[in-house]
Design a protein around this motif. Structure first.
Motif, PDB file in Angstrom:
ATOM      1  N   ASN A 358       0.816  -1.218   0.000  1.00 31.90           N
ATOM      2  CA  ASN A 358       0.000   0.000   0.000  1.00 31.90           C
ATOM      3  C   ASN A 358       0.845   1.261   0.000  1.00 31.90           C
ATOM      4  N   THR A 359       1.903   1.237  -0.784  1.00 35.59           N
ATOM      5  CA  THR A 359       2.806   2.379  -0.863  1.00 35.59           C
ATOM      6  C   THR A 359       3.066   2.722  -2.327  1.00 35.59           C
ATOM      7  N   VAL A 360       2.983   4.005  -2.651  1.00 40.28           N
ATOM      8  CA  VAL A 360       3.279   4.489  -4.003  1.00 40.28           C
ATOM      9  C   VAL A 360       4.341   5.565  -3.878  1.00 40.28           C
ATOM     10  N   LEU A 361       5.355   5.514  -4.754  1.00 36.04           N
ATOM     11  CA  LEU A 361       6.445   6.482  -4.735  1.00 36.04           C
ATOM     12  C   LEU A 361       6.261   7.477  -5.877  1.00 36.04           C
ATOM     13  N   ILE A 362       6.349   8.780  -5.552  1.00 35.79           N
ATOM     14  CA  ILE A 362       6.085   9.809  -6.551  1.00 35.79           C
ATOM     15  C   ILE A 362       7.093  10.944  -6.417  1.00 35.79           C
ATOM     16  N   ALA A 363       7.095  11.791  -7.443  1.00 38.30           N
ATOM     17  CA  ALA A 363       7.740  13.104  -7.359  1.00 38.30           C
ATOM     18  C   ALA A 363       6.655  14.090  -7.763  1.00 38.30           C
ATOM     19  N   ALA A 364       5.954  14.624  -6.768  1.00 37.59           N
ATOM     20  CA  ALA A 364       4.768  15.436  -7.034  1.00 37.59           C
ATOM     21  C   ALA A 364       5.093  16.667  -7.865  1.00 37.59           C
ATOM     22  N   SER A 365       6.275  17.259  -7.664  1.00 38.35           N
ATOM     23  CA  SER A 365       6.625  18.491  -8.383  1.00 38.35           C
ATOM     24  C   SER A 365       6.814  18.244  -9.876  1.00 38.35           C
ATOM     25  N   ARG A 366       7.192  17.006 -10.260  1.00 37.33           N
ATOM     26  CA  ARG A 366       7.400  16.685 -11.671  1.00 37.33           C
ATOM     27  C   ARG A 366       6.280  15.832 -12.252  1.00 37.33           C
ATOM     28  N   GLY A 367       5.399  15.334 -11.389  1.00 37.93           N
ATOM     29  CA  GLY A 367       4.315  14.484 -11.876  1.00 37.93           C
ATOM     30  C   GLY A 367       4.689  13.020 -11.998  1.00 37.93           C
ATOM     31  N   ASP A 368       5.907  12.655 -11.576  1.00 39.27           N
ATOM     32  CA  ASP A 368       6.319  11.245 -11.665  1.00 39.27           C
ATOM     33  C   ASP A 368       5.482  10.397 -10.710  1.00 39.27           C
ATOM     34  N   GLY A 369       4.998   9.273 -11.185  1.00 39.40           N
ATOM     35  CA  GLY A 369       4.257   8.329 -10.342  1.00 39.40           C
ATOM     36  C   GLY A 369       2.789   8.669 -10.148  1.00 39.40           C
ATOM     37  N   LEU A 370       2.315   9.803 -10.681  1.00 40.64           N
ATOM     38  CA  LEU A 370       0.911  10.183 -10.463  1.00 40.64           C
ATOM     39  C   LEU A 370      -0.054   9.271 -11.199  1.00 40.64           C
ATOM     40  N   ASP A 371       0.336   8.800 -12.385  1.00 36.49           N
ATOM     41  CA  ASP A 371      -0.535   7.865 -13.111  1.00 36.49           C
ATOM     42  C   ASP A 371      -0.718   6.580 -12.314  1.00 36.49           C
ATOM     43  N   GLU A 372       0.382   6.111 -11.706  1.00 39.82           N
ATOM     44  CA  GLU A 372       0.283   4.907 -10.875  1.00 39.82           C
ATOM     45  C   GLU A 372      -0.615   5.168  -9.668  1.00 39.82           C
ATOM     46  N   LEU A 373      -0.483   6.364  -9.058  1.00 36.98           N
ATOM     47  CA  LEU A 373      -1.315   6.706  -7.905  1.00 36.98           C
ATOM     48  C   LEU A 373      -2.792   6.722  -8.296  1.00 36.98           C
ATOM     49  N   ARG A 374      -3.098   7.313  -9.444  1.00 38.72           N
ATOM     50  CA  ARG A 374      -4.500   7.348  -9.897  1.00 38.72           C
ATOM     51  C   ARG A 374      -5.037   5.941 -10.098  1.00 38.72           C
ATOM     52  N   GLN A 375      -4.230   5.076 -10.686  1.00 35.19           N
ATOM     53  CA  GLN A 375      -4.678   3.701 -10.929  1.00 35.19           C
ATOM     54  C   GLN A 375      -4.885   2.935  -9.621  1.00 35.19           C
ATOM     55  N   VAL A 376      -4.008   3.191  -8.636  1.00 33.13           N
ATOM     56  CA  VAL A 376      -4.169   2.546  -7.330  1.00 33.13           C
ATOM     57  C   VAL A 376      -5.465   3.007  -6.670  1.00 33.13           C
ATOM     58  N   LEU A 377      -5.750   4.306  -6.752  1.00 29.68           N
ATOM     59  CA  LEU A 377      -6.998   4.830  -6.191  1.00 29.68           C
ATOM     60  C   LEU A 377      -8.210   4.207  -6.872  1.00 29.68           C
ATOM     61  N   LEU A 378      -8.167   4.128  -8.193  1.00 28.55           N
ATOM     62  CA  LEU A 378      -9.295   3.559  -8.938  1.00 28.55           C
ATOM     63  C   LEU A 378      -9.480   2.082  -8.617  1.00 28.55           C
ATOM     64  N   SER A 379      -8.382   1.354  -8.539  1.00 31.93           N
ATOM     65  CA  SER A 379      -8.497  -0.076  -8.250  1.00 31.93           C
ATOM     66  C   SER A 379      -8.999  -0.302  -6.834  1.00 31.93           C
ATOM     67  N   ARG A 380      -8.626   0.590  -5.896  1.00 36.68           N
ATOM     68  CA  ARG A 380      -9.091   0.461  -4.522  1.00 36.68           C
ATOM     69  C   ARG A 380     -10.612   0.646  -4.464  1.00 36.68           C
ATOM     70  N   VAL A 381     -11.113   1.630  -5.183  1.00 38.21           N
ATOM     71  CA  VAL A 381     -12.559   1.875  -5.188  1.00 38.21           C
ATOM     72  C   VAL A 381     -13.275   0.789  -5.978  1.00 38.21           C
ATOM     73  N   ARG A 382     -12.719   0.418  -7.111  1.00 39.47           N
ATOM     74  CA  ARG A 382     -13.359  -0.618  -7.923  1.00 39.47           C
ATOM     75  C   ARG A 382     -13.329  -1.961  -7.224  1.00 39.47           C
ATOM     76  N   GLY A 383     -12.380  -2.130  -6.339  1.00 44.74           N
ATOM     77  CA  GLY A 383     -12.344  -3.373  -5.567  1.00 44.74           C
ATOM     78  C   GLY A 383     -13.576  -3.562  -4.725  1.00 44.74           C
ATOM     79  N   GLU A 384     -14.311  -2.446  -4.457  1.00 46.14           N
ATOM     80  CA  GLU A 384     -15.554  -2.526  -3.701  1.00 46.14           C
ATOM     81  C   GLU A 384     -16.741  -2.869  -4.598  1.00 46.14           C
ATOM     82  N   GLY A 385     -16.473  -3.041  -5.913  1.00 48.42           N
ATOM     83  CA  GLY A 385     -17.551  -3.494  -6.794  1.00 48.42           C
ATOM     84  C   GLY A 385     -18.080  -2.474  -7.769  1.00 48.42           C
ATOM     85  N   LEU A 386     -17.344  -1.376  -8.006  1.00 51.88           N
ATOM     86  CA  LEU A 386     -17.865  -0.342  -8.893  1.00 51.88           C
ATOM     87  C   LEU A 386     -18.084  -0.833 -10.312  1.00 51.88           C
ATOM     88  N   ASP A 387     -17.294  -1.787 -10.766  1.00 51.76           N
ATOM     89  CA  ASP A 387     -17.433  -2.239 -12.142  1.00 51.76           C
ATOM     90  C   ASP A 387     -18.756  -2.939 -12.399  1.00 51.76           C
TER      91      ASP A 387
END
Length: 462
Positions: A358-387
Motif C-alpha cells: 500500500n505504498t506508491v512512490l512519486i515526485a509530485a513536483s514533476r508528476g512522476d508516479g501520479l498515473d500509478e497513484l491514480r490507478q491505485v486509487l481507482l483499483s481500490r474503489v473498484r475493488g468494492e464493486g464499482l465495475d
C-alpha cells in the motif's frame, strides 16, 4: 383513481430551467386547465383543438401587449410527465419575460408550483413509483458517468422491479399465515414452514446484498472523500495541485503554509474524488496553525481514503508507521502511504519503501508516479464493486438503506420464530413489518410527511 386533494387538483406553473438570463427559458404548466389557460393568452393556433405531442409557434399577449414570441409544446393526459394536461412554453431567457409570464398565468388562475410538485403529481398519478421519483432528483444531480448510470437504471425501474419481486414472493406466504389466523381454532397450517424457511433465507440474502451495495452507492452518488495528510513540507499542496492540474493551494518551502482545509473535486475515469489538502501534522505553539492541525485530525476520521504523504529523504519505515498509527484511524479506513521526492531520494532511501504494501512512490513536483497513484486509487474503489454498477442494482439512497435494514431485522425475527416454533400470530406480524418496510421504498406504503420530506428536496419546476 381517487380524487386528488384540492391543492393537487390546481393547475400549477413554474420555471423549469435554471433562473437567470439565457438564450431560452421554459415555463411549464400542469393540470386540468393548463391548455385553456394558455389558450387565453396565446396568439396562434387554438391549442384545445390540437393533438398531443405537437409544437406551435405564436406570441404570448397580456391583452394587447406582446410579452414574447414563443414555441408551445402540448402534452395531453395521460401521455405526459405528470399524467395531466401539460403545456411547456419555450420563451427567450430573460428574467423579465419569465416573471411576466408567471404573473400572467397566476392572474388567470394558475398557482405557482411547489418544489418537486410536478414529479409528486407524476408519482400520485401512477406514472412511476417513489423510488423512481427519487431517482429523477439523483439524475438531475448526477455529475459523473457512474452516478448518471445508476440514477438512470433506477429511474427506469430496475431497483423497483427487484423490490416488487421480493414483496410478491413474501405476500403469498403472508396470505397463508393470515389464513391460518382465520382458522386459529382448527389448529391447521396452510403455510409450509420448511418452504417458508427456504424462501425467507433467500429473500434475506437478497436484502443483505442490497444493503451491502449502499456503501458502494454512497461512493457513486457523493464521491470519494480522499484526505491528503502528512508532516509539514512533505509536499501535500504540491500533490493536490498536481492531481487537480491547477494551482489550487499555495506551495512554499516555509513549513506550515497550509493552515486550513483546501478541497476540490476531480473525476478519474468517471469516479468523483474529493481531494482535501490539510495542515501539516506537528506540535506547534502557533495558535492558527494548531487550529488547522486540529481540523486535520477531525477530517481524517471522516475520510473514505487517506493519502499519507511522507518525504522519502527523511523518513524511515518505522517512523512512517508510527506517524500513521498516531492518526488513530478506524480500522476500516484504507491508508495509502505516498512517498514523495522520488526525484531527489537516494537509491537506499527508495529501496527502503519499494516493497512496502500500500505504498506508491512519486515526485509530485514533476508528476512522476501520479498515473500509478491514480490507478491505485481507482483499483481500490473498484475493488468494492464499482465495475458491476451498470449490471446490478446499487442502493444510493439513505432512506432506502434504512428501510432495507428494517426489513432485514423483521425477516430475522421471522426466521428465528420459525426455528423456535413461535405462534402464527407473531410470525404474521413480523412478516407484515418486513413487507411494510419494503413497500415504503417504492411508495406502496407512504405518509404525507414522507412525501413532503422527499419532494421538497427537488428543485422548483421539476
Amino acid at each position: 383513481m381517487a380524487a386528488l386533494p384540492p391543492a393537487l387538483s390546481d393547475t400549477i406553473v413554474a420555471l423549469s430551467t435554471p433562473p437567470g438570463a439565457g438564450a431560452i427559458a421554459l415555463v411549464r404548466l400542469s393540470g386540468a386547465a393548463a391548455i385553456s389557460l394558455t389558450d387565453a393568452v396565446f396568439s396562434g393556433k387554438t391549442l384545445a383543438e390540437q393533438p398531443s405531442h405537437t409544437l406551435h409557434y405564436g406570441t404570448i399577449r397580456d391583452e394587447s401587449r406582446i410579452i414574447d414570441e414563443v414555441v408551445v409544446s402540448l402534452f395531453r393526459a395521460p401521455n405526459s410527465y405528470t399524467r395531466e394536461d401539460v403545456v411547456e412554453i419555450s420563451c427567450h431567457g430573460s428574467d423579465y419575460i419569465v416573471q411576466q409570464l408567471l404573473l400572467l398565468f397566476t392572474r388567470h388562475g394558475a398557482r405557482l408550483a411547489e418544489a418537486g410538485e410536478f414529479t409528486k403529481r407524476a408519482f400520485l398519478n401512477g406514472a412511476f413509483d417513489l423510488a423512481q421519483a427519487e431517482a429523477v432528483a439523483d439524475l438531475i444531480a448526477a455529475d459523473s458517468q457512474l452516478s448518471h448510470q445508476v440514477a438512470m437504471q433506477q429511474m427506469r425501474g430496475g431497483f423497483s422491479r427487484e423490490l416488487k419481486d421480493l414483496r410478491a414472493r413474501l405476500v403469498q406466504f403472508a396470505a397463508l399465515l393470515e389464513l391460518e389466523l382465520d382458522f386459529g381454532e382448527e389448529d391447521v397450517e396452510f403455510a409450509d414452514r420448511s418452504g417458508l424457511l427456504v424462501l425467507l433465507t433467500e429473500v434475506r440474502g437478497l436484502v443483505q446484498r442490497l444493503l451491502r451495495s449502499f456503501e458502494l452507492g454512497n461512493v457513486i452518488k457523493n464521491g470519494v472523500t480522499t484526505v491528503i495528510a502528512g508532516r509539514p513540507n512533505a509536499g501535500k499542496s504540491t500533490l493536490l495541485n498536481a492531481l487537480l492540474n491547477e494551482e489550487r493551494a499555495i506551495v512554499s518551502e516555509v513549513a506550515g503554509t497550509t493552515r486550513d482545509l483546501i478541497e476540490d473535486e476531480v473525476s478519474l475515469d468517471g469516479i468523483r474524488f474529493r481531494f482535501v489538502d490539510t495542515a501539516g501534522l506537528r506540535d506547534t505553539t502557533d495558535l492558527v496553525e494548531s487550529i488547522g492541525v486540529e481540523r486535520t485530525l477531525k477530517r481524517v476520521q471522516q475520510a473514505a481514503i487517506i493519502l499519507y504523504l511522507f518525504d522519502l529523504t527523511d523518513t524511515t519505515p518505522a517512523a512512517l508507521q508510527a506517524q500513521i498509527d498516531d492518526l488513530q484511524l478506524p480500522s476500516s479506513t484504507p491508508v495509502l502511504a505516498i512517498g514523495n521526492k522520488l526525484d531527489v531520494a537516494s537509491e537506499e532511501e527508495i529501496a527502503a519503501f519499494r516493497a512496502r504494501p500500500n505504498t506508491v512512490l512519486i515526485a509530485a513536483s514533476r508528476g512522476d508516479g501520479l498515473d500509478e497513484l491514480r490507478q491505485v486509487l481507482l483499483s481500490r474503489v473498484r475493488g468494492e464493486g464499482l465495475d458491476r454498477a451498470g449490471s446490478s442494482t446499487i442502493v444510493t439512497n439513505l432512506r432506502h438503506a434504512r428501510s432495507l435494514e428494517s426489513a432485514a431485522l423483521a425477516l430475522d425475527a421471522v426466521l428465528a420464530g420459525i426455528s423456535s416454533g413461535t405462534g402464527t400470530e407473531l410470525l404474521a406480524a413480523d412478516l407484515r413489518q418486513a413487507l411494510a418496510a419494503l413497500g415504503e421504498i417504492t411508495g406502496e406504503i407512504s405518509s404525507d410527511d414522507l412525501l413532503t420530506s422527499i419532494f421538497t428536496q427537488f428543485c422548483i419546476g421539476k
